[in-house]
Design a protein around this motif. Structure first.
Motif, PDB file in Angstrom:
ATOM      1  N   SER A  87       1.088  -1.300   0.204  1.00 48.45           N
ATOM      2  CA  SER A  87      -0.096   0.564  -0.395  1.00 48.45           C
ATOM      3  C   SER A  87       0.672   0.996   0.642  1.00 48.45           C
ATOM      4  N   VAL A  88       1.995   1.090  -0.246  1.00 46.36           N
ATOM      5  CA  VAL A  88       3.190   2.282   0.058  1.00 46.36           C
ATOM      6  C   VAL A  88       2.102   3.304  -1.107  1.00 46.36           C
ATOM      7  N   GLU A  89       2.346   4.360  -0.980  1.00 43.19           N
ATOM      8  CA  GLU A  89       2.361   5.814  -1.918  1.00 43.19           C
ATOM      9  C   GLU A  89       3.093   5.596  -3.096  1.00 43.19           C
ATOM     10  N   ARG A  90       2.718   6.335  -4.675  1.00 44.46           N
ATOM     11  CA  ARG A  90       3.473   5.750  -5.779  1.00 44.46           C
ATOM     12  C   ARG A  90       3.411   7.203  -6.179  1.00 44.46           C
ATOM     13  N   ASP A  91       3.499   8.218  -6.579  1.00 41.13           N
ATOM     14  CA  ASP A  91       3.592   9.728  -7.234  1.00 41.13           C
ATOM     15  C   ASP A  91       3.556   9.634  -8.671  1.00 41.13           C
ATOM     16  N   TYR A  92       4.512   8.318  -9.186  1.00 42.70           N
ATOM     17  CA  TYR A  92       4.358   7.797 -10.878  1.00 42.70           C
ATOM     18  C   TYR A  92       4.277   6.495 -10.547  1.00 42.70           C
ATOM     19  N   ILE A  93       4.032   6.144 -11.868  1.00 44.13           N
ATOM     20  CA  ILE A  93       4.941   4.674 -12.244  1.00 44.13           C
ATOM     21  C   ILE A  93       4.231   4.616 -13.687  1.00 44.13           C
ATOM     22  N   GLU A 121      -1.043   8.564 -15.946  1.00 44.47           N
ATOM     23  CA  GLU A 121      -1.590  10.601 -16.002  1.00 44.47           C
ATOM     24  C   GLU A 121      -3.080  10.146 -16.742  1.00 44.47           C
ATOM     25  N   MET A 122      -3.336   8.740 -16.924  1.00 41.57           N
ATOM     26  CA  MET A 122      -5.115   8.478 -17.842  1.00 41.57           C
ATOM     27  C   MET A 122      -6.007   7.762 -16.089  1.00 41.57           C
ATOM     28  N   LEU A 123      -5.438   7.640 -15.237  1.00 41.55           N
ATOM     29  CA  LEU A 123      -5.462   6.375 -14.234  1.00 41.55           C
ATOM     30  C   LEU A 123      -6.120   7.432 -13.205  1.00 41.55           C
ATOM     31  N   ARG A 124      -7.422   7.098 -12.771  1.00 40.78           N
ATOM     32  CA  ARG A 124      -8.120   7.481 -11.262  1.00 40.78           C
ATOM     33  C   ARG A 124      -7.533   6.719 -10.935  1.00 40.78           C
ATOM     34  N   ALA A 125      -9.314   5.940  -9.968  1.00 41.07           N
ATOM     35  CA  ALA A 125      -8.811   4.682  -9.075  1.00 41.07           C
ATOM     36  C   ALA A 125      -8.652   4.277  -9.672  1.00 41.07           C
ATOM     37  N   GLY A 126      -8.034   3.612 -11.022  1.00 41.95           N
ATOM     38  CA  GLY A 126      -7.870   2.425 -11.045  1.00 41.95           C
ATOM     39  C   GLY A 126      -5.634   2.374 -10.401  1.00 41.95           C
ATOM     40  N   ARG A 127      -5.627   3.707 -10.177  1.00 46.00           N
ATOM     41  CA  ARG A 127      -3.746   3.989 -10.012  1.00 46.00           C
ATOM     42  C   ARG A 127      -3.727   2.215  -8.833  1.00 46.00           C
ATOM     43  N   ASN A 128      -4.354   2.784  -7.828  1.00 49.97           N
ATOM     44  CA  ASN A 128      -4.149   1.489  -6.510  1.00 49.97           C
ATOM     45  C   ASN A 128      -3.976   0.099  -7.137  1.00 49.97           C
ATOM     46  N   THR A 129      -4.588  -0.484  -8.305  1.00 52.56           N
ATOM     47  CA  THR A 129      -4.441  -1.417  -8.645  1.00 52.56           C
ATOM     48  C   THR A 129      -2.569  -1.448  -8.870  1.00 52.56           C
ATOM     49  N   PHE A 130      -1.845  -0.443  -9.659  1.00 53.26           N
ATOM     50  CA  PHE A 130      -0.903  -0.039 -10.651  1.00 53.26           C
ATOM     51  C   PHE A 130       0.094  -0.135  -9.365  1.00 53.26           C
ATOM     52  N   LYS A 131      -0.281   0.622  -7.560  1.00 52.93           N
ATOM     53  CA  LYS A 131       0.334   0.657  -7.077  1.00 52.93           C
ATOM     54  C   LYS A 131       0.728  -0.800  -6.243  1.00 52.93           C
ATOM     55  N   ARG A 132      -0.020  -1.310  -6.330  1.00 54.49           N
ATOM     56  CA  ARG A 132       0.483  -3.140  -5.543  1.00 54.49           C
ATOM     57  C   ARG A 132       1.017  -4.249  -6.698  1.00 54.49           C
ATOM     58  N   MET A 133       1.225  -3.798  -7.330  1.00 56.80           N
ATOM     59  CA  MET A 133       1.874  -4.896  -8.165  1.00 56.80           C
ATOM     60  C   MET A 133       3.562  -3.988  -8.178  1.00 56.80           C
TER      61      MET A 133
END
Length: 233
Positions: free
Chosen positions: A50-56, A102-114
């Protein structure tokens, strides 16, 4: 400091063990039950993912995830369930056609976990996938009964004080306005640079540009309506 060109390169920070490339070159089906995997609590696993990421870089991340799953014969269904709590079909779609950050909104959390799973050491990644975390994840969401009791017992004087509104300094405001005149939609990387330079949160910088765009849109619409009224008078 030039805010328009000092954009840092948020590359993929590879924190894996040095033997990773050798493992990939000689990848074969492994029996993880025989490995001496570290033990983690369910809460510890959740904290890591769950660590926050500013950009992936979502495309680069998906390529690395695909290589990892294929190299170690890790079923997509297992990864989807243990890491992102999604179905195998959803994971397959995400990995095959990743949207830019940049196009993601709610879906960012999934990429952060990966991403957070991928940057862990090899043994930790395998322990999260194949281990049996101890305990459960703490959930702070109150039950409907607790919510009802809280509403009944609370009074106007019991409410928590509101967070004070942030007031920009002249330096911060002038810098933000200057950047907005150059570009109304700065990238996530540029927003991070601006936030670091002005000692602000990235969310605060993002809110400034969003509100500034809304104000400009309203002003343009009001001006257009006034022109139409004058035309028909």
């Amino acid at each position: 400091m030039d805010l328009y060109h000092n954009i840092y390169d948020d590359g993929f920070e590879d924190q894996r063990d040095p033997e990773y490339e050798i493992l990939m070159e000689n990848a074969q089906v492994q029996d993880f039950s025989d490995m001496n995997l570290p033990n983690y609590t369910a809460q510890a696993v959740e904290d890591m993912l769950s660590v926050e990421r500013d950009y992936i870089d979502t495309k680069d991340l998906c390529l690395k995830i695909l290589a990892e799953l294929k190299g170690h014969n890790i079923p997509q269904e297992l990864f989807a369930t243990r890491i992102i709590s999604r179905s195998q079909g959803t994971l397959s779609d995400l990995l095959g056609k990743p949207k830019p950050w940049e196009m993601l909104r709610a879906g960012r959390n999934t990429f952060k976990r990966m991403y957070n799973w991928m940057v862990q050491p090899y043994e930790t990644r395998m322990a999260i996938l194949f281990g049996d975390p101890v305990g459960t994840v703490a959930v702070s969401t109150p039950s409907p009964r607790n919510k009802r009791n809280k509403r009944q017992s609370s009074s106007p004087g019991d409410s928590a004080p509101k967070k004070p509104r942030l007031v920009f300094t002249e330096t911060q405001k002038n810098a933000l306005v200057k950047v907005f005149k150059e570009t109304e939609r700065p990238s996530s990387k540029m927003q991070k640079v601006i936030a670091d330079h002005l000692h602000l949160d990235v969310s605060t910088v993002n809110n400034f540009f969003m509100n500034a765009r809304r104000r400009r849109h309203r002003a343009a619409r009001t001006s257009e309506e006034q022109d139409q009224e004058q035309y028909f008078q």
